[in-house]
Scaffold this motif. Structure first.
Motif: not given
Length: 360
Positions: A176-177, A179-185, A214-215
């Protein structure tokens, strides 16, 4: 090296056919580096040895090849451009170290083949070099990749009197990274690293210890967007035998891997051996691609102390490999070890698989 996209669907099947129907992966790299005296208490972890002791990495690769491994993974699991920059290296130096991780593995393979040509050893079986890619959480290397459960424990003396209260940080990979870590991140984080490793001479890329869907999606999209010309496998980890560690469905994660044309195998690593059989069955529900499994010893990692501690798991190589026949029957084709496994473990796996085949 790159292979034509037309060969991706049969790449792993062809390799397995040439290998007798199954393949053996190496075991814990950091485990062996530490056993030989390397101090890995560093944000770079095993990648630290790329800077200070590359010869030791080559030696460990050779130990695994001599134990029977047909796939060796590079010392790049925790090697990231961002991580090297944080240690004072330039971007160019970081990229060079990534390439070097694969070069060292290829050198070990060449040395092994040369030795086989001069003496009696295992036949010159096909050997692949897999460029290891760890998750975003592995890069953090500060315990942030682990779940913190504040367990208040009362420590009592022999008379049962309360002496004090302590916080026990129970750590486990959670993925769980925030909410700030998105697919684009995640794609931006991994992009250049994947590009460099894909062009380094590896036979495939091993995306390892993937903790969430997600990753996995980020990896799949990167492979397509960057026109990566070598195949890959995606390997997840689980703590409950049903889901990946974030709580995402393993079925959904494996489906992401199945839908990506560059992905030639799907699997599980760094997971307790007792969960592997059921996880293989789950993966087989959503993909016909070869299944790769390389569990850890069953011990638990303490993210604060940065060491493995005993838990309910498998303690002996003989016990560990007793599962291998059942894993093969469940549908796995590639077998190895992760953290806290050794060349002895890999040799035992190789022997067990040879014995299983001789009975059929």
């Amino acid at each position: 090296m790159g292979i034509t996209a037309l060969l991706w669907p049969t790449f792993m099947a062809d390799f397995l056919s040439q290998s007798g129907g199954y393949a053996v992966i190496d075991g814990g790299l950091a485990t062996e580096l530490q056993r030989h005296g390397a101090d890995l208490n560093d944000p770079l972890w095993s990648a630290k040895c790329l800077v200070h002791s590359p010869d030791l990495i080559r030696r460990v690769h050779l130990d695994y090849l001599e134990a029977g491994a047909s796939i060796i993974t590079s010392a790049s699991y925790q090697a990231t451009i961002q991580g090297f920059e944080a240690k004072g290296f330039s971007r160019e130096e970081g990229e060079a170290l990534l390439r070097r991780s694969v070069e060292i593995a290829c050198e070990a393979r060449d040395i092994y083949y040369e030795r086989c040509g001069k003496s009696t050893c295992l036949d010159q079986r096909p050997i692949l070099v897999a460029a290891s890619v760890g998750s975003y959480g592995a890069y953090l290397a500060d315990g942030s990749e682990y779940r913190e459960e504040d367990l208040i424990a009362e420590i009592k003396d022999e008379q049962g009197l309360c002496m004090n209260h302590i916080i026990i940080w129970a750590y486990s990979f959670h993925g769980d990274y925030g909410d700030a870590v998105t697919l684009e991140t995640l794609k931006d984080f991994h992009r250049r690293r994947v590009q460099v490793l894909a062009e380094s001479g590896a036979d495939l890329i091993a995306f390892e210890t993937i903790p969430n869907k997600l990753e996995a999606e980020a990896y799949a999209e990167l492979l397509d967007e960057e026109n990566i010309t070598i195949p890959a496998w995606l390997s997840f980890n689980s703590m409950d035998g049903i889901n990946v560690v974030s709580g995402d469905s393993l079925l959904e994660c494996a489906s992401v891997a199945d839908s990506c044309k560059q992905v030639v195998a799907v699997g599980i690593n760094c997971t307790a051996p007792r969960f592997i059989h059921g996880l293989i069955l789950l993966i087989r529900k959503v993909t016909t691609k070869p299944v790769v499994v390389y569990p850890n010893s069953g011990e638990t990692y303490d993210g604060v102390r940065k060491e493995w501690v005993e838990s309910s798991g498998v303690k002996k190589d003989g016990d560990f490999v007793s599962y291998v026949g059942k894993w093969r029957e469940a549908g796995a084709s590639l077998f190895g070890g992760c953290c806290r496994t050794t060349p002895h473990t890999i040799n035992a796996i190789s022997m067990a698989l040879s014995d299983t085949l001789s009975l059929h």
